[in-house]
Structure formats: structure tokens, C-alpha cells
Design a protein around this motif. Structure first.
Motif, PDB file in Angstrom:
ATOM      1  N   LYS A   1       2.160   2.447  -3.313  1.00 15.51           N
ATOM      2  CA  LYS A   1       1.079   2.852  -4.214  1.00 15.51           C
ATOM      3  C   LYS A   1       0.579   4.265  -3.925  1.00 15.51           C
TER       4      LYS A   1
ATOM      5  N   ASP B   1      -6.992   2.741  -2.928  1.00 12.62           N
ATOM      6  CA  ASP B   1      -5.863   2.197  -2.174  1.00 12.62           C
ATOM      7  C   ASP B   1      -5.952   2.565  -0.694  1.00 12.62           C
TER       8      ASP B   1
ATOM      9  N   ILE C   1       0.820  -1.208   0.000  1.00  8.66           N
ATOM     10  CA  ILE C   1       0.000   0.000   0.000  1.00  8.66           C
ATOM     11  C   ILE C   1       0.854   1.257   0.000  1.00  8.66           C
TER      12      ILE C   1
END
Length: 385
Positions: free
Chosen positions: A201, A249, A198
Motif C-alpha cells: 500500500k 497506512d 501495508i
């Protein structure tokens, strides 16, 4: 905005020298026992003293013998982070405490603090001494988990506001919503980093891309949009897609917070990691290089570190009252210094970092370093018997 005052650099110089001396003495003293793993990090090597060790309380005794600043990680096989320590300078040593369950792991050294690192496979074997924990520490973990969830829950509406402004093509509204949308993330970033995928991203800077990655195709998240808003000064169709992706996300992060492995030592190490984030990105101005909203991130990192410390303080003070007294002073000094760069103590409207001069940045850096060293001792104080 900032009042003229006596520089903190002169106040902290002697303290920092004393701290450095203490660090050297501790590293020379060394540590033994099955629970200690010596990690020797070079510019092109990562050596560990043992490939197997008992599960439970583990101490990484890290020595950087290389010429580059390095960082050391303990990773699960899927690259989730168990614990980490950044910003280990050449010729220095640090100890990192962790609570490790039985299983397979990797120890990674990252010379220059870039790339995938040089890795060694290790194993924590069953039958290790169970970590005996003060009930107050269990309460601290529960409270911190609640805090981390609250920060994720509060971030989503702010992130959606930012994304909506981007998708509407409203450049000024997007700029205004950008920094507030990052506060909850910055307060609890070590938890987010523990999930592995995560963090890159949503929070990767352009210079964090690895070889072969295309900035236009593979770079996503806040900083990709930051570049469009402040450097390019335009919002494209791709930016609108990235705004939606950012929210998706962050929703994954929100859903996963309760799954995070949180222990007293990971809380203490996470507090130190947040100060490392400040030292390597915020003070230098590299994190928010286009928007210059670094002081917002800076304050959020400090708040997150202070929250972990506050929850652990009762136990740490019992084991090492001198350390907690020092940490209280250092947190107060750093917060007072940061307050000089905002309109009032409740505001998150900080001075643009490109307007902060070289001497003032040095003063901020000195205050961070003065706090970071005693904070690196918090995990040991928490588990001390």
C-alpha cells in the motif's frame, strides 16, 4: 561532490571470488536432520523435501535450479512473512535460518521475484526442540523492537509534513519532504513487510502491480506520488487523497510494530533483506526512478542492516569471530563509499542518482555484494552452538 579515488571494484573482486567458492563448497556439503528443509526452486516449480518438520530452529536449504533469479518465503496462512531470502541467482544455493512456532505455513518460490509465487503448504509440528537462547539475544530482540518503534514514531511527523505539502499543492516543498519521509521505513522495511498488506500500500512501484490492477485506481503510496511530483510535475486532487491515505497506512504500521514477530534469526535475515533491497532496487536506480533519491534509501537500508548486526554482534563474535571481523570491514568500506556522495557525514543530502555514472554504480554494487555474502551467514552464527 565525489573525490577521485582508487576503485573499490579491484579490491573486492578477489574477495568476491573467494566468497563464491566458499558458498559452492558449503552448498555441496549439504545438511541433514529433521530441522532441515530442502527447497528446490525452478522457473515453474517449488519442491520441498518435507511437508512436516518439528517446530523450533529450521533451516531452509534452498537451491535455484531455474534460469531466473528467485526468492523464497516462509509465510503465515494470511501471507505475513516469517522469513524470506531474495536475489537467489540461477544455479546457486543459500541457507536460510528461522525460528518457527508450531502451526501451518506456506513456502513460496518466486521465479523472477514477481507475483504471488509457487506455493507449498507445510506444517511445523509441536514437540520440536525449544530454541535455547542466550539472554544477550533476548536483549538484542528487545532493543531492536524499541528501535523499530522509534523509526515508525519518527517517520509519522515527516510523512505528515510531506502529505501537507502535497495537499497544499506546493510542488517544491513536497519534493523536498519526500525522501526524508522514507528514511525510517527504509531502515526497518523487513518488519513492515512482515504485516503483509501495508508494504504494497505504501511502497509499491508501478511495475509491482499485478495483472488486472489499474495504476490509476489501485496504485497508492510514496512512489505513486513520486511519479506525480517529478514526472508529471503537477499535483492533482487524486494526489491529495493519496497523501492522506499514505499517512493513514503509515499510522497502521506505527500501531503494529509492537505486534511484529521478531527473533534473532529474523533480525539477521532482515539485515540481509535490506542489502537485497539495495542490490535489486537502489543500485539499479529502479526504486526512485523519478526523483533519483536512491542514495537516501540506500543509506537508510545500510543503517538498518548495521543496527541489526550491531545488536547481534556480541553473540555472533563469540561463535564466529572471523565472520564479524569481515562484516566490520565490509560495513566500514560501504559506509565510507556512500559518504563520498553526500555533503557531510551528518547530512542526508545525497547526490542525485542520475548523476552517478556507470563505473561508480558498479563500484557501489561491488561493495554491496561484498557485504551481502558474509551478512547472509549472520543468522547461522547467531544460532550456532
Amino acid at each position: 561532490m565525489r573525490a577521485v579515488r582508487v576503485t573499490l571494484a579491484s579490491v573486492t573482486a578477489v574477495a568476491l571470488a573467494a566468497v563464491a567458492t566458499g558458498c559452492t563448497e558449503k552448498s555441496k556439503a549439504g545438511a541433514g536432520g529433521d530441522h532441515v528443509v530442502k527447497v528446490t526452486a525452478g522457473d515453474d516449480s517449488c519442491k520441498v523435501s518435507k511437508k512436516e518438520f518439528p517446530a523450533g530452529h529450521v533451516v531452509l536449504d534452498v537451491e535455484n535450479t531455474g534460469s531466473k533469479v528467485t526468492e523464497v518465503y516462509v509465510l503465515y496462512p494470511d501471507d505475513r512473512i516469517v522469513t524470506e531470502r531474495e536475489n537467489i541467482g540461477p544455479g546457486t544455493s543459500q541457507k536460510v535460518n528461522a525460528e518457527v512456532k508450531a502451526g501451518s505455513y506456506q513456502i513460496a518460490c518466486k521465479p523472477g521475484m514477481v507475483g504471488e509465487g509457487i506455493r507449498q503448504k507445510v506444517k511445523a509440528t509441536g514437540g520440536g526442540k525449544e530454541v535455547a537462547r542466550d539472554p544477550k539475544l533476548d536483549a538484542a530482540v528487545a532493543a531492536y523492537r524499541t528501535y523499530a518503534q522509534e523509526q515508525a514514531d519518527e517517520t509519522l511527523p515527516l510523512a505528515k509534513k510531506f502529505a501537507d505539502a502535497v495537499k497544499a499543492g506546493d510542488l517544491e516543498a513536497a519534493k523536498k519532504a519526500y525522501a526524508p519521509s522514507r528514511i525510517g521505513w527504509e531502515r526497518t522495511e523487513p518488519v513492515a513487510e512482515s504485516f503483509g498488506d501495508i508494504d504494497p500500500k505504501v511502497d509499491l512501484r508501478e511495475d509491482g502491480l499485478t495483472g488486472g490492477q489499474d495504476p490509476e485506481k489501485d496504485w497508492t503510496g510514496w512512489h505513486r506520488l513520486e511519479r506525480s511530483l517529478w514526472k508529471d510535475e503537477k499535483i492533482t486532487g487524486r494526489d491529495k487523497e493519496l497523501a492522506d491515505l499514505l499517512v493513514k497506512d503509515l499510522e497502521k504500521w506505527q500501531d503494529k510494530v509492537n505486534e511484529a514477530e521478531i527473533t534473532p534469526t529474523s533480525m539477521a535475515n532482515g539485515a540481509k533483506e535490506l542489502l537485497d533491497e539495495v542490490a535489486t532496487g537502489k543500485v539499479t536506480g529502479e526504486e526512485e526512478r523519478y526523483s533519483h533519491t536512491d542514495l537516501v534509501d540506500f543509506k537508510a537500508n545500510v543503517e538498518g542492516a548495521e543496527k541489526s548486526y550491531a545488536l547481534l554482534k556480541q553473540v555472533a563474535a563469540k561463535n564466529d569471530p572471523q565472520l564479524t571481523a569481515q562484516l566490520d570491514r565490509r560495513f566500514t568500506a560501504l559506509n565510507e563509499l556512500l559518504d563520498e556522495y553526500r555533503e557531510d557525514e551528518k547530512s542526508y543530502d545525497f547526490e542525485s542518482y542520475d548523476k552517478v555514472g556507470k563505473d561508480e554504480r558498479k563500484e557501489l554494487s561491488d561493495a554491496v555484494n561484498a557485504l551481502a555474502e558474509p551478512l547472509s551467514q549472520l543468522a547461522a552464527a547467531v544460532v550456532a552452538k
